[in-house]
Design a protein around this motif. Structure first.
Motif, PDB file in Angstrom:
ATOM      1  N   THR A  13       0.841  -1.195   0.000  1.00  0.00           N
ATOM      2  CA  THR A  13       0.000   0.000   0.000  1.00  0.00           C
ATOM      3  C   THR A  13       0.880   1.250   0.000  1.00  0.00           C
ATOM      4  O   THR A  13       2.083   1.179   0.288  1.00  0.00           O
ATOM      5  CB  THR A  13      -0.900   0.038   1.246  1.00  0.00           C
ATOM      6  N   THR A  14       0.248   2.367  -0.273  1.00  0.00           N
ATOM      7  CA  THR A  14       0.955   3.641  -0.204  1.00  0.00           C
ATOM      8  C   THR A  14       1.541   3.826   1.192  1.00  0.00           C
ATOM      9  O   THR A  14       2.689   4.258   1.344  1.00  0.00           O
ATOM     10  CB  THR A  14       0.006   4.807  -0.529  1.00  0.00           C
ATOM     11  N   GLY A  42      -4.264   3.304  -4.015  1.00  0.00           N
ATOM     12  CA  GLY A  42      -3.404   3.095  -2.860  1.00  0.00           C
ATOM     13  C   GLY A  42      -2.861   1.687  -2.703  1.00  0.00           C
ATOM     14  O   GLY A  42      -2.197   1.383  -1.717  1.00  0.00           O
ATOM     15  N   VAL A  43      -3.115   0.803  -3.669  1.00  0.00           N
ATOM     16  CA  VAL A  43      -2.603  -0.578  -3.624  1.00  0.00           C
ATOM     17  C   VAL A  43      -1.791  -0.827  -4.887  1.00  0.00           C
ATOM     18  O   VAL A  43      -2.293  -0.651  -6.000  1.00  0.00           O
ATOM     19  CB  VAL A  43      -3.735  -1.615  -3.525  1.00  0.00           C
ATOM     20  N   TYR A  62      -6.519  -5.791   0.273  1.00  0.00           N
ATOM     21  CA  TYR A  62      -5.684  -4.716   0.827  1.00  0.00           C
ATOM     22  C   TYR A  62      -6.522  -3.497   1.185  1.00  0.00           C
ATOM     23  O   TYR A  62      -6.211  -2.783   2.129  1.00  0.00           O
ATOM     24  CB  TYR A  62      -4.569  -4.331  -0.160  1.00  0.00           C
ATOM     25  N   ARG A  63      -7.599  -3.263   0.440  1.00  0.00           N
ATOM     26  CA  ARG A  63      -8.466  -2.123   0.723  1.00  0.00           C
ATOM     27  C   ARG A  63      -9.365  -2.379   1.920  1.00  0.00           C
ATOM     28  O   ARG A  63      -9.755  -1.457   2.625  1.00  0.00           O
ATOM     29  CB  ARG A  63      -9.328  -1.791  -0.509  1.00  0.00           C
TER      30      ARG A  63
END
Length: 196
Positions: A13-14, A42-43, A62-63
């Protein structure tokens, strides 16, 4: 041109990149030059990482780390249907805040918190990277519960394919169906599928 930081995992991720000292400017430069691929806002995934089997599942995991892949998406992953859903279908606990995922397209279902983790399993979405998914019996039961919304044919096809699989556990289907309030319809459908 700055190279992708070696300590970054295949998918990240960011926030993980920032924690390793990667400036957002560098991250987006890597994306623009093809060194990383943006799976979702963001991934990211390293371009040199092995190709994931289920990139959309990975992005959504991931989100929304507590979400569980369910319904038609889980059925496709378990080879219980040939239908490929247009959106990743995920379940979240009833009172949890639903994730807002624009890409990949995602459909969120709210499941009862008391039964949320019944049938919870894992799927290797990419080499060494796992996502939460309902096992095949829970998937069949959920499709039966939601058959009016998702379609009777999908539910019955999934059931028929499940009972033909090696290692199928009809008793587990009925156990899950009882816990999820759909024992009667599942019993009837199972009797028909077993007779065929």
């Amino acid at each position: 041109m700055k190279e992708v930081a070696a300590e970054l995992p295949s998918t990240f991720t960011t926030g993980a990149a920032r924690a390793l000292g990667v400036h957002p400017r560098d991250l987006y430069s890597w994306r623009d030059t093809g060194q990383v691929i943006e799976l979702s806002r963001g991934v990211f995934r390293r371009a040199d990482a092995p190709v994931p089997s289920f990139p959309d599942f990975l992005a959504v995991a991931y989100r929304s780390p507590t979400a569980i892949v369910c319904c038609a998406s889980a059925a496709a992953a378990h080879e219980l249907t040939d239908e490929l859903p247009v959106a990743v279908q995920i379940a979240v606990p009833g009172r949890a805040r639903a994730p807002r995922v624009d890409y990949p397209p995602t459909t969120v279902y709210r499941f009862d918190e008391r039964t949320f983790e019944i049938g919870l399993s894992r799927l290797e979405a990419a080499p060494g990277e796992w996502v939460r998914i309902y096992d095949a019996p829970r998937t069949v039961v959920d499709l039966m519960r939601l058959r009016r919304r998702l379609g009777e044919p999908l539910a019955h096809t999934a059931l028929q394919r499940y009972v033909k699989q090696r290692g199928a556990k009809p008793a587990l289907l009925l156990e899950y169906a009882s816990a999820l309030g759909v024992h009667g319809p599942m019993r009837t459908a199972l009797d028909i599928a077993s007779a065929g």
